[in-house]
Motif scaffolding. Structure first.
Motif, mmCIF file in Angstrom:
data_model
loop_
_atom_site.group_PDB
_atom_site.id
_atom_site.type_symbol
_atom_site.label_atom_id
_atom_site.label_comp_id
_atom_site.label_asym_id
_atom_site.label_seq_id
_atom_site.Cartn_x
_atom_site.Cartn_y
_atom_site.Cartn_z
ATOM 1 N N SER A 126 1.455 18.974 21.387
ATOM 2 C CA SER A 126 1.805 18.796 22.799
ATOM 3 C C SER A 126 2.940 17.793 22.948
ATOM 4 N N GLN B 66 -0.852 22.035 28.743
ATOM 5 C CA GLN B 66 -2.198 22.304 28.216
ATOM 6 C C GLN B 66 -3.238 22.189 29.328
ATOM 7 N N ASP C 174 1.599 25.651 25.894
ATOM 8 C CA ASP C 174 0.661 24.741 25.228
ATOM 9 C C ASP C 174 -0.755 25.264 25.468
HETATM 10 MG MG LIG Z 1 -2.205 19.385 22.690
#
Ligand SMILES: [Mg+2]
Ligand SMILES: Nc1ncnc2c1ncn2[C@@H]1O[C@H](COP(=O)(O)OP(=O)(O)OP(=O)(O)O)[C@@H](O)[C@H]1O
Length: 264
Positions: free
Chosen positions: A43, A83, A163
């Motif tokens: 990330s 994410q 993500d």
């Molecule tokens: Mg991550």
């Protein structure tokens, strides 16, 4: 060169390094799967490309350093699906996806019919038309995740950063979302970098896998080269078998009970 290039990219938080000396060339139209255990730096790397975290080194799109671009210009080149995106509860799905058009809308201007058409197309492609007027706060986690992906696609960039794009999706919608990205990639030369925890899916959809561990690249190659039982044991401390499908060569990672033997 066209595509996305990384030249010795570092990401740190205070004094702790999250990504160290990452260099790579993602060709235009290529799909790179970013894999690695929790905390590996996936990330952080994607957020550095999106300009959401500071980084050292140079990240370029089509040979142009992203750091030299304005925020709007950068957003015309790179779309990013976080994410854990924060979505406004009261906004309708349509208005949220329309936000993906902001890099094209004049500072005080309203969206054009071209912007609305782009949004309509994405709703159709992702089969989300029934959700157009729904409030985001009323959607299930997976429905919301598809709307967030729709917003990124409406941005019509040449680079798409994902993500964990399918973490909340059922197996059918996972496939649908990944197939759609594949289709766009083929038709629009979309360059994709996607962090994924499902190693089998990552292998099936990516041209190439890059594995990070503790901020460092530990493997870079085809799914068959990267996803070996030995490496997965070393990096993830997991016991798996890896099968190659005799029909299409897909690399299938199957978790097994037990603990990996140290160093194997
Ligand atoms: Mg991550
Ligand atoms: N905002 C932050 N401030 C401080 N440390 C951070 C921050 N974001 C991430 N880190 C740390 O940086 C390292 C890399 O985190 P990152 O989120 O990039 O990992 P990841 O590979 O995406 O992991 P996951 O698979 O769990 O999503 C971790 O040690 C994490 O604790």
């Amino acid at each position: 060169m066209s595509g996305l290039t990384f030249d010795t990219v570092d990401v740190s938080y205070d004094d702790r390094a999250a990504v160290v000396g990452f260099s790579n060339e993602v060709a235009s139209g290529e799909w790179v799967g970013l894999i690695g255990p929790n905390g590996a730096g996936k990330s952080s790397l994607l957020r550095a490309v999106a300009g959401l975290t500071d980084s050292d080194g140079v990240i370029s799109v089509d040979g142009r350093p992203l750091a030299a671009m304005s925020i709007r210009e950068r957003a015309r080149h790179v779309a990013y699906v976080a994410q854990n995106p924060i979505t406004p509860e009261d906004m309708s799905a349509f208005d949220y996806v329309l936000l993906g058009r902001w890099p094209y809308v004049g500072r005080f201007g309203a969206e054009s019919s071209r912007d609305r058409k782009a949004v309509d197309e994405v709703f159709e492609r992702l089969r989300l038309i029934d959700f157009r007027e729904r409030r985001l706060g009323e959607l299930s986690g997976g429905e919301r995740q598809r709307i967030v992906l729709a917003r990124a696609l409406a941005q019509e960039t040449s680079v798409l950063l994902l993500d964990e794009p399918t973490s909340a999706l059922d197996i059918g919608h996972q496939q649908q979302a990944l197939e759609l990205v594949t289709e766009l990639r083929c038709h629009q030369q979309l360059t994709v970098v996607a962090a994924m925890h499902d190693l089998t899916l990552a292998g099936i959809y990516s041209d190439r896998l890059v594995m990070l561990d503790d901020g460092i690249v530990v493997a870079d190659g085809s799914a068959a080269e990267v996803l070996t039982a030995e490496r997965l044991g070393d990096v993830y401390h997991v016991c798996v078998t890896v099968d190659i499908d005799p029909d299409d060569g897909a690399v299938v990672v199957v978790p097994r009970r037990g603990f990996p033997v140290d160093g194997s």
